[in-house]
Design a protein around this motif. Structure first.
Motif, PDB file in Angstrom:
ATOM      1  N   ILE A   4     -15.385  12.853   5.139  1.00 21.41           N
ATOM      2  CA  ILE A   4     -14.331  12.443   4.214  1.00 21.41           C
ATOM      3  C   ILE A   4     -13.101  12.023   5.027  1.00 21.41           C
ATOM      4  O   ILE A   4     -12.746  12.668   6.011  1.00 21.41           O
ATOM      5  CB  ILE A   4     -13.952  13.582   3.246  1.00 21.41           C
ATOM      6  CG1 ILE A   4     -15.161  13.991   2.405  1.00 21.41           C
ATOM      7  CG2 ILE A   4     -12.787  13.177   2.345  1.00 21.41           C
ATOM      8  CD1 ILE A   4     -15.718  12.886   1.521  1.00 21.41           C
ATOM      9  N   ALA A   5     -12.464  10.930   4.632  1.00 26.82           N
ATOM     10  CA  ALA A   5     -11.248  10.469   5.306  1.00 26.82           C
ATOM     11  C   ALA A   5     -10.036  11.195   4.724  1.00 26.82           C
ATOM     12  O   ALA A   5      -9.861  11.244   3.504  1.00 26.82           O
ATOM     13  CB  ALA A   5     -11.089   8.958   5.135  1.00 26.82           C
ATOM     14  N   LEU A   6      -9.213  11.750   5.609  1.00 28.21           N
ATOM     15  CA  LEU A   6      -8.011  12.482   5.196  1.00 28.21           C
ATOM     16  C   LEU A   6      -6.815  11.965   5.979  1.00 28.21           C
ATOM     17  O   LEU A   6      -6.939  11.613   7.155  1.00 28.21           O
ATOM     18  CB  LEU A   6      -8.164  13.986   5.487  1.00 28.21           C
ATOM     19  CG  LEU A   6      -9.400  14.711   4.972  1.00 28.21           C
ATOM     20  CD1 LEU A   6      -9.381  16.152   5.463  1.00 28.21           C
ATOM     21  CD2 LEU A   6      -9.458  14.667   3.450  1.00 28.21           C
ATOM     22  N   SER A   7      -5.661  11.955   5.348  1.00 26.54           N
ATOM     23  CA  SER A   7      -4.448  11.563   6.071  1.00 26.54           C
ATOM     24  C   SER A   7      -3.225  12.178   5.415  1.00 26.54           C
ATOM     25  O   SER A   7      -3.244  12.515   4.228  1.00 26.54           O
ATOM     26  CB  SER A   7      -4.296  10.032   6.100  1.00 26.54           C
ATOM     27  OG  SER A   7      -4.089   9.518   4.792  1.00 26.54           O
ATOM     28  N   VAL A   8      -2.171  12.332   6.219  1.00 32.32           N
ATOM     29  CA  VAL A   8      -0.858  12.701   5.698  1.00 32.32           C
ATOM     30  C   VAL A   8      -0.039  11.422   5.641  1.00 32.32           C
ATOM     31  O   VAL A   8       0.178  10.783   6.674  1.00 32.32           O
ATOM     32  CB  VAL A   8      -0.157  13.740   6.601  1.00 32.32           C
ATOM     33  CG1 VAL A   8       1.254  14.013   6.087  1.00 32.32           C
ATOM     34  CG2 VAL A   8      -0.958  15.025   6.649  1.00 32.32           C
ATOM     35  N   ASN A   9       0.383  11.044   4.455  1.00 33.38           N
ATOM     36  CA  ASN A   9       1.213   9.850   4.311  1.00 33.38           C
ATOM     37  C   ASN A   9       2.647  10.201   4.701  1.00 33.38           C
ATOM     38  O   ASN A   9       3.296  11.023   4.047  1.00 33.38           O
ATOM     39  CB  ASN A   9       1.158   9.333   2.871  1.00 33.38           C
ATOM     40  CG  ASN A   9       1.926   8.040   2.698  1.00 33.38           C
ATOM     41  OD1 ASN A   9       3.141   8.020   2.545  1.00 33.38           O
ATOM     42  ND2 ASN A   9       1.212   6.930   2.736  1.00 33.38           N
ATOM     43  N   GLN A  10       3.129   9.598   5.783  1.00 33.19           N
ATOM     44  CA  GLN A  10       4.448   9.980   6.299  1.00 33.19           C
ATOM     45  C   GLN A  10       5.551   9.695   5.285  1.00 33.19           C
ATOM     46  O   GLN A  10       6.435  10.533   5.060  1.00 33.19           O
ATOM     47  CB  GLN A  10       4.727   9.244   7.615  1.00 33.19           C
ATOM     48  CG  GLN A  10       3.911   9.761   8.768  1.00 33.19           C
ATOM     49  CD  GLN A  10       4.517   9.393  10.118  1.00 33.19           C
ATOM     50  OE1 GLN A  10       5.713   9.219  10.262  1.00 33.19           O
ATOM     51  NE2 GLN A  10       3.667   9.279  11.124  1.00 33.19           N
ATOM     52  N   TRP A  11       5.535   8.524   4.707  1.00 42.93           N
ATOM     53  CA  TRP A  11       6.605   8.167   3.769  1.00 42.93           C
ATOM     54  C   TRP A  11       6.672   9.170   2.621  1.00 42.93           C
ATOM     55  O   TRP A  11       7.739   9.702   2.296  1.00 42.93           O
ATOM     56  CB  TRP A  11       6.395   6.764   3.236  1.00 42.93           C
ATOM     57  CG  TRP A  11       7.416   6.358   2.215  1.00 42.93           C
ATOM     58  CD1 TRP A  11       7.357   6.547   0.866  1.00 42.93           C
ATOM     59  CD2 TRP A  11       8.679   5.744   2.464  1.00 42.93           C
ATOM     60  NE1 TRP A  11       8.480   6.072   0.258  1.00 42.93           N
ATOM     61  CE2 TRP A  11       9.318   5.569   1.218  1.00 42.93           C
ATOM     62  CE3 TRP A  11       9.332   5.312   3.619  1.00 42.93           C
ATOM     63  CZ2 TRP A  11      10.573   4.986   1.105  1.00 42.93           C
ATOM     64  CZ3 TRP A  11      10.577   4.715   3.497  1.00 42.93           C
ATOM     65  CH2 TRP A  11      11.192   4.569   2.252  1.00 42.93           C
ATOM     66  N   SER A  12       5.526   9.429   2.006  1.00 46.37           N
ATOM     67  CA  SER A  12       5.499  10.326   0.849  1.00 46.37           C
ATOM     68  C   SER A  12       5.883  11.749   1.238  1.00 46.37           C
ATOM     69  O   SER A  12       6.592  12.435   0.494  1.00 46.37           O
ATOM     70  CB  SER A  12       4.101  10.321   0.220  1.00 46.37           C
ATOM     71  OG  SER A  12       3.771   9.034  -0.251  1.00 46.37           O
ATOM     72  N   THR A  13       5.436  12.195   2.412  1.00 44.52           N
ATOM     73  CA  THR A  13       5.741  13.545   2.869  1.00 44.52           C
ATOM     74  C   THR A  13       7.222  13.699   3.176  1.00 44.52           C
ATOM     75  O   THR A  13       7.857  14.698   2.802  1.00 44.52           O
ATOM     76  CB  THR A  13       4.904  13.889   4.115  1.00 44.52           C
ATOM     77  OG1 THR A  13       3.521  13.735   3.805  1.00 44.52           O
ATOM     78  CG2 THR A  13       5.163  15.315   4.575  1.00 44.52           C
ATOM     79  N   LEU A  58       0.832  -1.208   0.000  1.00 47.26           N
ATOM     80  CA  LEU A  58       0.000   0.000   0.000  1.00 47.26           C
ATOM     81  C   LEU A  58       0.862   1.252   0.000  1.00 47.26           C
ATOM     82  O   LEU A  58       0.566   2.220  -0.702  1.00 47.26           O
ATOM     83  CB  LEU A  58      -0.923  -0.004   1.225  1.00 47.26           C
ATOM     84  CG  LEU A  58      -1.818   1.226   1.372  1.00 47.26           C
ATOM     85  CD1 LEU A  58      -2.833   1.295   0.236  1.00 47.26           C
ATOM     86  CD2 LEU A  58      -2.534   1.223   2.724  1.00 47.26           C
ATOM     87  N   ASN A  59       1.930   1.226   0.781  1.00 50.25           N
ATOM     88  CA  ASN A  59       2.768   2.415   0.874  1.00 50.25           C
ATOM     89  C   ASN A  59       3.415   2.751  -0.465  1.00 50.25           C
ATOM     90  O   ASN A  59       3.481   3.911  -0.865  1.00 50.25           O
ATOM     91  CB  ASN A  59       3.839   2.199   1.945  1.00 50.25           C
ATOM     92  CG  ASN A  59       4.243   3.490   2.599  1.00 50.25           C
ATOM     93  OD1 ASN A  59       3.403   4.229   3.082  1.00 50.25           O
ATOM     94  ND2 ASN A  59       5.524   3.776   2.602  1.00 50.25           N
ATOM     95  N   ASN A  60       3.893   1.726  -1.159  1.00 49.59           N
ATOM     96  CA  ASN A  60       4.490   1.952  -2.484  1.00 49.59           C
ATOM     97  C   ASN A  60       3.459   2.499  -3.463  1.00 49.59           C
ATOM     98  O   ASN A  60       3.758   3.379  -4.270  1.00 49.59           O
ATOM     99  CB  ASN A  60       5.086   0.647  -3.023  1.00 49.59           C
ATOM    100  CG  ASN A  60       6.290   0.187  -2.241  1.00 49.59           C
ATOM    101  OD1 ASN A  60       6.946   0.981  -1.573  1.00 49.59           O
ATOM    102  ND2 ASN A  60       6.581  -1.100  -2.303  1.00 49.59           N
ATOM    103  N   TRP A  61       2.249   1.952  -3.378  1.00 49.70           N
ATOM    104  CA  TRP A  61       1.183   2.384  -4.284  1.00 49.70           C
ATOM    105  C   TRP A  61       0.832   3.856  -4.046  1.00 49.70           C
ATOM    106  O   TRP A  61       0.797   4.655  -4.990  1.00 49.70           O
ATOM    107  CB  TRP A  61      -0.051   1.507  -4.080  1.00 49.70           C
ATOM    108  CG  TRP A  61      -1.221   1.876  -4.950  1.00 49.70           C
ATOM    109  CD1 TRP A  61      -1.298   1.795  -6.311  1.00 49.70           C
ATOM    110  CD2 TRP A  61      -2.482   2.388  -4.501  1.00 49.70           C
ATOM    111  NE1 TRP A  61      -2.545   2.222  -6.746  1.00 49.70           N
ATOM    112  CE2 TRP A  61      -3.287   2.586  -5.662  1.00 49.70           C
ATOM    113  CE3 TRP A  61      -3.017   2.680  -3.258  1.00 49.70           C
ATOM    114  CZ2 TRP A  61      -4.603   3.072  -5.589  1.00 49.70           C
ATOM    115  CZ3 TRP A  61      -4.323   3.162  -3.178  1.00 49.70           C
ATOM    116  CH2 TRP A  61      -5.096   3.348  -4.340  1.00 49.70           C
ATOM    117  N   VAL A  62       0.606   4.209  -2.779  1.00 49.23           N
ATOM    118  CA  VAL A  62       0.235   5.595  -2.460  1.00 49.23           C
ATOM    119  C   VAL A  62       1.369   6.548  -2.825  1.00 49.23           C
ATOM    120  O   VAL A  62       1.134   7.616  -3.400  1.00 49.23           O
ATOM    121  CB  VAL A  62      -0.137   5.737  -0.966  1.00 49.23           C
ATOM    122  CG1 VAL A  62      -0.341   7.206  -0.606  1.00 49.23           C
ATOM    123  CG2 VAL A  62      -1.399   4.945  -0.657  1.00 49.23           C
TER     124      VAL A  62
END
Length: 499
Positions: free
Chosen positions: A395-404, A64-68
C-alpha cells in the motif's frame, strides 16, 4: 438446450457480449475496491477509492495539492486518495511511514510509480533502495556535513555577494526597476550548487552562462508528472508520451547532457582533483564506496534539482510573506543590521544563532513548504503499523506536508505567518514534531545543512543591503499550481539601497 441458446446468442451478438462482460468486470472491480478492499474503512471520495483517475486528473491539472488538502479538511487526518494509497496529515505518521524499522521488521521503500526511473536508468540517492542508497549516503554525507560546508563558506558567500552586486546594477540606472526575485534567487542557488557539484560556476549571475538550466529543472518535474500516468497504467504509455511537447522532451535531454558533460570534465580534470567539491570528496572515498560514472551522472541531476529549485523556492516564499507582513520584516531587518556592523561580517556561525531570522525561515518552510505534496512509500509485504493501525502490504502511504503543516490540530492559526511560534511559549501547544520539511528518518534530505546555510546567508545579505517593497502585481503570489514542486509566479519587487 440452454447452453446451445447461450452459444448461439454469443455468436449472433459478439459486441453486446463483450460490452456486457466489460461492464460486469468493471462493476465487480468497483464493488471490490469500495466495499471489500482492506482500505475500504478509510474515508475519501468513492471514485478515488475505486480508481486512480481523480488523483491523476488533479496531477495533470496542477491542483493535486489543493485537492488532497480539501479531502483532509473534509474527511480528517487519514484519507484514501486512490485504491491502494492513503494520505496522512498527522505528525505521528512521519515515524510510522518514514522512520527506522522496528527490530526484525522491514522499512518502507520509495514508490517507483511516483518517482519513475532516473534519466539514464542508473540508481541515484532519491530512487535507490537498500545497499545502493546506503553507499550513496555514505559517499555524500561527507560533502554535505556541517564541517565541509563551513570550508565552502567563501565559495557560497562569493555567489551571494554576486547577487547583491547584480541587484545593485539593476537599480543603479533605474531606481524604479521591477526586479523578479524568483529569477534572481534561482540564478544564485544554481551557481552555488553548480560549483559545489561540478567544481566550476555555471556563470548564471555573471550573465554568460546558459540559463536553460533553470527552466529545464522545473520542466523535468512537470514532464515526470505527466509520465506518472504510464507508470500506474503501462498501457497508456503512448498517450503519455504524446502529451509531452517535443520542446519539453528536448529540454530534459539537454539538462542531462549538460550534467553529464560537466561531470566528465570535473572527473577527468585530474589537476583539480583536490578541490573539496562533491566529486572531489567522492573520488577520495574507498574503492568499495565509489560510484560508477553513470551513477555520478544520475546523482548530479538530483543535486541540480534538490539543491537549487527547493532552496530558491523557500527563499522566494519567505521574502513574499515578509513583504506581506511589514511588522515582521521590520523585526528581522533590525536583528540583522544590529548584529552586523558591515556586510563582510555576515558569516555562517553568527547566523546560526540569530533567533528571529531562524524563526522566520522555519515559519516560511511551514506555511510554504518547497515540496508541498506527499512522497509515497510502499509498505512491506507483511504490512506496517501507522498511527496505531495495521496497514496491509503493498500500500502506498505518504504524509502530505501542506496539509500537515496547515492542520489546526498541529498548529494554531495555521494560515498566518507567525515566526513567533518558533520562539516563545505562546505557541507551545503547536505540534512541532509534525514539522518535517526535509522529510524524516534514514532517507531524509541530505542537503538540509546546505539549505539552511544558503537561506541564512542570502536572506541576511539581501536584507542588510536593501529595502524591498512588493509590487501590486505580485499580491496573491502564493496561489500557484504544483507539479511535485511549485510552479512559481514571478515575485516582482522594487529595491532601494539601504544607504
Amino acid at each position: 438446450m440452454l447452453l446451445q441458446s447461450a452459444s448461439e446468442f454469443v455468436q449472433e451478438n459478439p459486441i453486446s457480449v463483450l460490452v456486457t462482460s466489460f461492464i460486469l468486470a468493471f462493476a465487480s472491480h468497483m464493488y471490490y475496491e469500495v466495499f471489500i478492499n482492506p482500505l475500504a474503512k478509510y474515508p475519501g471520495p468513492t471514485f478515488a477509492a475505486a480508481s486512480r483517475i481523480p488523483q491523476l486528473y488533479h496531477t495533470f491539472k496542477g491542483d493535486l495539492n489543493n485537492w488532497v488538502n480539501g479531502l483532509h479538511v473534509r474527511y480528517g487526518n487519514v484519507v484514501r486518495v486512490a485504491p491502494d494509497e492513503l494520505s496522512y496529515a498527522s505528525g505521528e505518521a512521519w515515524k510510522g511511514i518514514y522512520g527506522h524499522a522496528a527490530a526484525g521488521k522491514k522499512v518502507t521503500e520509495k514508490d517507483p510509480r511516483f518517482y519513475g526511473p532516473s534519466f539514464n536508468g542508473s540508481p541515484d540517492i532519491i530512487r535507490a533502495g537498500g545497499p545502493d542508497h546506503s553507499r550513496f549516503r555514505r559517499n555524500f554525507s561527507h560533502a554535505f556535513s556541517d564541517r565541509a560546508l563551513r570550508e565552502q563558506q567563501s565559495l557560497i558567500c562569493q555567489y551571494v555577494d554576486m547577487l547583491v552586486e547584480k541587484l545593485n546594477e539593476e537599480i543603479k540606472d533605474n531606481p524604479k526597476a521591477h526586479i523578479n526575485m524568483v529569477r534572481m534567487l534561482n540564478l544564485t542557488t544554481f551557481d552555488i550548487m553548480g560549483d559545489l557539484t561540478f567544481g566550476a560556476s555555471l556563470d548564471l549571475l555573471a550573465g554568460t552562462g546558459n540559463t536553460n538550466w533553470v527552466s529545464a529543472v522545473f520542466v523535468s518535474m512537470k514532464t515526470n508528472a505527466l509520465r506518472r500516468m504510464a507508470r500506474y497504467w503501462p498501457w497508456t504509455a503512448p498517450i503519455a508520451q504524446r502529451l509531452i511537447p517535443n520542446a519539453l522532451k528536448q529540454q530534459s535531454i539537454s539538462h542531462y547532457q549538460a550534467s553529464q558533460g560537466r561531470v566528465d570534465k570535473r572527473i577527468d580534470g585530474s589537476h583539480t582533483m583536490q578541490k573539496p567539491d562533491i566529486w572531489g570528496i567522492v573520488m577520495n572515498q574507498k574503492e568499495d564506496l565509489r560510484l560508477s560514472r553513470t551513477e555520478m551522472y544520475a546523482n548530479s541531476q538530483v543535486f541540480m534539482v534538490a539543491g537549487t529549485e527547493t532552496t530558491a523556492t523557500a527563499l522566494s516564499g519567505l521574502l513574499y510573506y515578509l513583504l506581506m507582513n511589514p511588522a515582521k520584516m521590520d523585526i528581522i531587518v533590525k536583528e540583522i543590521r544590529d548584529t552586523f556592523e558591515k556586510d563582510a561580517d555576515i558569516e555562517m556561525r553568527a547566523l546560526e544563532h540569530m533567533t528571529y531570522l531562524n524563526a522566520c525561515i522555519e515559519e516560511a518552510l511551514r506555511i510554504y513548504p518547497p515540496v508541498p505534496v506527499g512522497l509515497p512509500r510502499i509498505t512491506p509485504d507483511e504490512g506496517l503499523l501507522v498511527c496505531g493501525e495495521h496497514i496491509p502490504g503493498k500500500i502506498a502511504l505518504s504524509v502530505n506536508q501542506w496539509s500537515t503543516f496547515h492542520n489546526p490540530e498541529n498548529f494554531k492559526r495555521p494560515e498566518e505567518f507567525i515566526p513567533e511560534r518558533w520562539i516563545g511559549d505562546e505557541y507551545a501547544s503547536d505540534n512541532k514534531a509534525a514539522f518535517q520539511p526535509f522529510s524524516f528518518g534514514p532517507r531524509n534530505c541530505l542537503g538540509k545543512n546546505l539549505a539552511y546555510h544558503e537561506m541564512r546567508l542570502i536572506l541576511a545579505k539581501v536584507l542588510y543591503n536593501f529595502e524591498l517593497s512588493l509590487l501590486p502585481e505580485s499580491i496573491g503570489w502564493e496561489k500557484q499550481k504544483t507539479f511535485f514542486l511549485w510552479e512559481k509566479n514571478d515575485l516582482m519587487v522594487q529595491l532601494k539601497r539601504r544607504y
